[in-house]
Design a protein around this motif. Structure first.
Motif, PDB file in Angstrom:
ATOM      1  N   ALA A 162     -75.386  39.646 -72.294  1.00  0.00           N
ATOM      2  CA  ALA A 162     -74.062  39.758 -71.669  1.00  0.00           C
ATOM      3  C   ALA A 162     -73.293  40.946 -72.228  1.00  0.00           C
ATOM      4  CB  ALA A 162     -73.279  38.463 -71.884  1.00  0.00           C
ATOM      5  N   ASP A 163     -73.356  41.125 -73.544  1.00  0.00           N
ATOM      6  CA  ASP A 163     -72.661  42.234 -74.190  1.00  0.00           C
ATOM      7  C   ASP A 163     -73.226  43.572 -73.724  1.00  0.00           C
ATOM      8  OD1 ASP A 163     -70.819  43.110 -76.555  1.00  0.00           O
ATOM      9  OD2 ASP A 163     -72.726  44.120 -76.959  1.00  0.00           O
ATOM     10  N   PHE A 164     -74.542  43.630 -73.536  1.00  0.00           N
ATOM     11  CA  PHE A 164     -75.175  44.866 -73.061  1.00  0.00           C
ATOM     12  C   PHE A 164     -74.666  45.232 -71.671  1.00  0.00           C
ATOM     13  CE2 PHE A 164     -78.453  46.981 -70.563  1.00  0.00           C
ATOM     14  CZ  PHE A 164     -78.677  48.113 -71.326  1.00  0.00           C
ATOM     15  N   ILE A 165     -74.553  44.252 -70.791  1.00  0.00           N
ATOM     16  CA  ILE A 165     -74.055  44.510 -69.430  1.00  0.00           C
ATOM     17  C   ILE A 165     -72.617  45.000 -69.481  1.00  0.00           C
ATOM     18  CG2 ILE A 165     -73.399  43.378 -67.256  1.00  0.00           C
ATOM     19  CD1 ILE A 165     -75.901  41.591 -67.631  1.00  0.00           C
TER      20      ILE A 165
ATOM     21  N   LEU B 182     -65.286  54.740 -68.957  1.00  0.00           N
ATOM     22  CA  LEU B 182     -64.109  54.209 -69.653  1.00  0.00           C
ATOM     23  C   LEU B 182     -64.304  54.103 -71.161  1.00  0.00           C
ATOM     24  CD1 LEU B 182     -63.164  51.318 -67.179  1.00  0.00           C
ATOM     25  CD2 LEU B 182     -62.013  53.533 -67.437  1.00  0.00           C
ATOM     26  N   GLY B 183     -65.478  54.481 -71.667  1.00  0.00           N
ATOM     27  CA  GLY B 183     -65.757  54.301 -73.086  1.00  0.00           C
ATOM     28  C   GLY B 183     -64.757  54.984 -73.995  1.00  0.00           C
ATOM     29  N   ALA B 184     -64.312  56.190 -73.603  1.00  0.00           N
ATOM     30  CA  ALA B 184     -63.386  56.949 -74.448  1.00  0.00           C
ATOM     31  C   ALA B 184     -61.966  56.423 -74.381  1.00  0.00           C
ATOM     32  CB  ALA B 184     -63.411  58.424 -74.046  1.00  0.00           C
ATOM     33  N   THR B 185     -61.688  55.519 -73.437  1.00  0.00           N
ATOM     34  CA  THR B 185     -60.324  54.993 -73.302  1.00  0.00           C
ATOM     35  C   THR B 185     -60.083  53.788 -74.189  1.00  0.00           C
ATOM     36  OG1 THR B 185     -60.833  53.463 -71.477  1.00  0.00           O
ATOM     37  CG2 THR B 185     -60.316  55.753 -70.900  1.00  0.00           C
ATOM     38  N   MET B 186     -61.142  53.250 -74.797  1.00  0.00           N
ATOM     39  CA  MET B 186     -61.022  52.075 -75.665  1.00  0.00           C
ATOM     40  C   MET B 186     -61.622  52.370 -77.023  1.00  0.00           C
ATOM     41  SD  MET B 186     -61.952  48.929 -73.093  1.00  0.00           S
ATOM     42  CE  MET B 186     -63.170  49.833 -72.138  1.00  0.00           C
ATOM     43  N   ASN B 187     -61.079  51.784 -78.048  1.00  0.00           N
ATOM     44  CA  ASN B 187     -61.579  51.989 -79.398  1.00  0.00           C
ATOM     45  C   ASN B 187     -62.612  50.932 -79.793  1.00  0.00           C
ATOM     46  OD1 ASN B 187     -58.389  52.805 -79.480  1.00  0.00           O
ATOM     47  ND2 ASN B 187     -59.721  54.300 -80.458  1.00  0.00           N
ATOM     48  N   GLN B 188     -62.593  49.794 -79.105  1.00  0.00           N
ATOM     49  CA  GLN B 188     -63.586  48.762 -79.360  1.00  0.00           C
ATOM     50  C   GLN B 188     -63.625  47.822 -78.165  1.00  0.00           C
ATOM     51  OE1 GLN B 188     -63.105  46.849 -83.151  1.00  0.00           O
ATOM     52  NE2 GLN B 188     -65.073  45.819 -83.082  1.00  0.00           N
ATOM     53  N   TYR B 189     -64.837  47.445 -77.754  1.00  0.00           N
ATOM     54  CA  TYR B 189     -64.970  46.464 -76.676  1.00  0.00           C
ATOM     55  C   TYR B 189     -66.281  45.717 -76.863  1.00  0.00           C
ATOM     56  CZ  TYR B 189     -67.423  50.536 -74.647  1.00  0.00           C
ATOM     57  OH  TYR B 189     -68.233  51.621 -74.449  1.00  0.00           O
ATOM     58  N   PHE B 190     -66.240  44.420 -76.582  1.00  0.00           N
ATOM     59  CA  PHE B 190     -67.405  43.573 -76.853  1.00  0.00           C
ATOM     60  C   PHE B 190     -67.235  42.235 -76.143  1.00  0.00           C
ATOM     61  CE2 PHE B 190     -64.265  43.197 -80.228  1.00  0.00           C
ATOM     62  CZ  PHE B 190     -64.053  41.824 -80.322  1.00  0.00           C
ATOM     63  N   ALA B 191     -68.298  41.442 -76.159  1.00  0.00           N
ATOM     64  CA  ALA B 191     -68.284  40.103 -75.556  1.00  0.00           C
ATOM     65  C   ALA B 191     -68.349  39.043 -76.649  1.00  0.00           C
ATOM     66  CB  ALA B 191     -69.465  39.945 -74.605  1.00  0.00           C
TER      67      ALA B 191
ATOM     68  N   TYR C 296     -71.601  27.821 -70.539  1.00  0.00           N
ATOM     69  CA  TYR C 296     -70.656  28.444 -71.463  1.00  0.00           C
ATOM     70  C   TYR C 296     -69.682  29.405 -70.772  1.00  0.00           C
ATOM     71  CZ  TYR C 296     -73.437  26.635 -75.310  1.00  0.00           C
ATOM     72  OH  TYR C 296     -74.075  25.799 -76.186  1.00  0.00           O
ATOM     73  N   THR C 297     -68.524  29.538 -71.406  1.00  0.00           N
ATOM     74  CA  THR C 297     -67.539  30.550 -71.017  1.00  0.00           C
ATOM     75  C   THR C 297     -67.725  31.769 -71.915  1.00  0.00           C
ATOM     76  OG1 THR C 297     -65.921  28.926 -70.274  1.00  0.00           O
ATOM     77  CG2 THR C 297     -65.086  31.104 -70.864  1.00  0.00           C
ATOM     78  N   LEU C 298     -67.810  32.938 -71.293  1.00  0.00           N
ATOM     79  CA  LEU C 298     -67.915  34.193 -72.027  1.00  0.00           C
ATOM     80  C   LEU C 298     -66.565  34.893 -71.997  1.00  0.00           C
ATOM     81  CD1 LEU C 298     -70.201  36.198 -73.277  1.00  0.00           C
ATOM     82  CD2 LEU C 298     -69.760  37.482 -71.166  1.00  0.00           C
ATOM     83  N   ALA C 299     -66.105  35.375 -73.159  1.00  0.00           N
ATOM     84  CA  ALA C 299     -64.857  36.138 -73.228  1.00  0.00           C
ATOM     85  C   ALA C 299     -65.177  37.610 -73.442  1.00  0.00           C
ATOM     86  CB  ALA C 299     -63.984  35.617 -74.369  1.00  0.00           C
ATOM     87  N   LEU C 300     -64.480  38.462 -72.717  1.00  0.00           N
ATOM     88  CA  LEU C 300     -64.590  39.904 -72.901  1.00  0.00           C
ATOM     89  C   LEU C 300     -63.361  40.390 -73.653  1.00  0.00           C
ATOM     90  CD1 LEU C 300     -65.769  40.920 -69.314  1.00  0.00           C
ATOM     91  CD2 LEU C 300     -67.190  40.333 -71.294  1.00  0.00           C
ATOM     92  N   ARG C 301     -63.545  41.358 -74.552  1.00  0.00           N
ATOM     93  CA  ARG C 301     -62.452  41.862 -75.378  1.00  0.00           C
ATOM     94  C   ARG C 301     -62.521  43.382 -75.404  1.00  0.00           C
ATOM     95  NH1 ARG C 301     -57.458  41.340 -77.629  1.00  0.00           N
ATOM     96  NH2 ARG C 301     -57.393  41.128 -79.902  1.00  0.00           N
TER      97      ARG C 301
END
Length: 514
Positions: A416-419, A429-438, A457-462
């Protein structure tokens, strides 16, 4: 190491204490945060060129409120008090601070403020601007010798100064971005009042650190805990330059990495002229973590097991004297020290076991913020893709799987994190965020897939934006991108039937969920 000019931040429990230190360093002045309980003898020995009192949640007139020694004001050192620090200065020097009698003396948030620009603290500023207030107490009487140098429509004494003795106080927070020209106020305190030279640079830090490491290590052997993240990579480059082939970098593949990450780390560091060892420790870590769901327990187990793996590897190498870790300043602060609250134990600080079988642990980045670590990496000629790599916690996916950890859950999260990361990259959008993960939550709910009922399960994106990782705002990812991510995950990854997006800033939340 070379002695830098020092500005001392005395912490009274303020939420922005590290931000103050970072803002000072941005002006090329070295700064450290110490407890308000620091003995006057230690302060005198440190010989700071200036002292800053932080804000805090208490009221100075309460009997158990934190307070420093009044002797500080007899050292001949300039002092800047911020919020609680301003009121404490007033109280200790003979003024009077009381609870606001009506709403007019209470101020919170963005407030139009007027400054006396003849005061050194406000030199070169416009005569008015927005400041960030957060106080419900009021200086009913300022100490003798102090002038009022700032006011608002509601409060006549939001800034005070005794320029003869070099004492200044502001009831707002110049260190936060919401305060217009706050950086210039701090610069004025450093250069106009404390006579700073600006002798804190990453080039100098690199050179003095390399010299100090060489003197400490001598001809000893060094083992470095390499995760492939920014901090450990910079530490590896620094140690490689300092001690060369006396260094062995051990990459512990604990089975808690993101998809394909172990292979990527090995490929990246195989190009370096260092001793590189990859240890497959997945089963060892998962066995230790089996059935453990409490976040602090996870961190401490992982912290201890890391050390034990390194000890085992050290025995294979031969006598190893020093262990190197990429610990940075926010790790130390968030892990708690003295009166400081433990936000979360970092596996390489608060998670260390009581006994470590090395002569000493070397932490060459321990006093640096994340942006300073990146600057140091550039000074060491690290490739930009390593310098700007997203932070990844030492405990890895163990703290992104809420609840107990199994290999099956980790595999679900990895996919899920890879997707998530793949779609962010495709959208540019990678340069617009300093950190992102599932994050794989421990919550299960009813869903419908095909014509059947699911209970999964519920997956949260951050995703967050930040400059220092001490504070952060949630990233505004476009809805169409979130939609593509959601569709792909529920169709390509088993055991997930619901996806949510975390829109909480830090504070009140932390960036990681655990």
């Amino acid at each position: 190491m070379q002695k830098h000019q020092l500005v001392l931040v005395l912490d009274f429990g303020g939420q922005y204490n590290q931000l103050i230190a970072r803002r000072v360093r941005e002006h090329n002045v070295y700064c450290e945060v110490k407890s308000y309980k620091t003995p006057i003898e230690e302060i005198r020995a440190l010989a700071p060129i200036g002292i800053i009192f932080t804000g805090g949640p208490n009221s100075v007139y309460e009997a158990d409120s934190p307070r420093c020694s009044k002797e500080i004001f007899g050292l001949g050192i300039p002092v800047l008090g911020i919020c609680y620090g301003c009121q404490l200065m007033a109280q200790l020097l003979g003024g009077e601070v009381t609870a606001a009698q009506d709403d007019s003396a209470r101020e919170y948030g963005k407030t139009q403020t007027y400054y006396s620009t003849g005061c050194k603290l406000f030199k070169g500023l416009p005569q008015e601007g927005i400041s960030w207030m957060s106080h419900s107490d009021y200086m009913a009487r300022v100490p003798e010798g102090f002038a009022l140098v700032g006011h608002t429509a509601m409060c006549p004494n939001v800034a005070i100064a005794d320029e003869g003795r070099g004492f200044y106080g502001v009831q707002f927070h110049p260190e936060v971005n919401h305060t217009e020209n706050g950086a210039l106020m701090l610069k004025n305190f450093l250069y106009e009042i404390c006579n700073a030279k600006g002798d804190w640079t990453m080039e100098d830090y690199k050179n003095t650190s390399i010299q100090a490491i060489r003197e400490k290590v001598g001809d000893g052997k060094v083992l470095l805990a390499l995760s492939g993240g920014v901090d450990s990579s910079v530490a590896a480059a620094l140690l490689a330059e300092a001690v060369g082939n006396q260094l062995t970098c051990v990459f512990v593949d604990h089975g808690l990495m993101r998809k394909d990450e172990g292979d990527e780390v090995e490929a990246a560091f195989s190009k370096w002229e260092i001793n590189f060892v990859r240890v497959d420790a997945e089963k060892r870590f998962l066995d230790k973590l089996a059935g453990v769901s409490e976040p602090e327990a996870k961190r401490k187990i992982i912290g201890e097991e890391f050390i034990r793996v390194f000890e085992d590897e050290a025995q294979k190498i031969g006598k190893v004297d020093y262990l190197v870790q990429g610990t940075i300043y926010p790790d130390v602060i968030e892990s708690g020290a003295g009166d400081a609250a433990v936000i979360k134990s970092h596996h390489n600080v608060g998670g260390l076991p009581d006994y470590v079988d090395f002569k000493e642990i070397i932490e060459p980045l321990r006093l640096l913020f994340k942006d300073e670590v990146r600057q140091l990496g550039r000074e060491l000629d690290l490739p930009e893709y390593l310098v700007m790599r997203q932070p990844f916690p030492g405990p890895g996916l163990a703290i992104r799987v809420i609840g107990d950890i199994t290999k099956e859950k980790l595999d679900v999260l990895r996919e899920a994190d890879f997707i998530f990361r793949d779609e962010i990259a495709k959208a540019g959008l990678g340069a617009t965020m300093n950190q992102y993960f599932a994050v794989l939550t421990n919550m299960r709910s009813v869903g419908v897939m095909g014509d059947g009922r699911t209970y999964d399960y519920t997956l949260a994106l951050r995703g967050v934006t930040t400059t220092d990782f001490m504070t952060a705002d949630w990233a505004r990812i476009p809805y169409d991108v979130l939609d593509r991510i959601s569709v792909r995950i529920v169709n390509e990854v088993g055991h997930i039937n619901r996806i949510v997006y975390d829109i909480t800033s830090k504070p009140p939340a932390t960036i990681e969920w655990e």
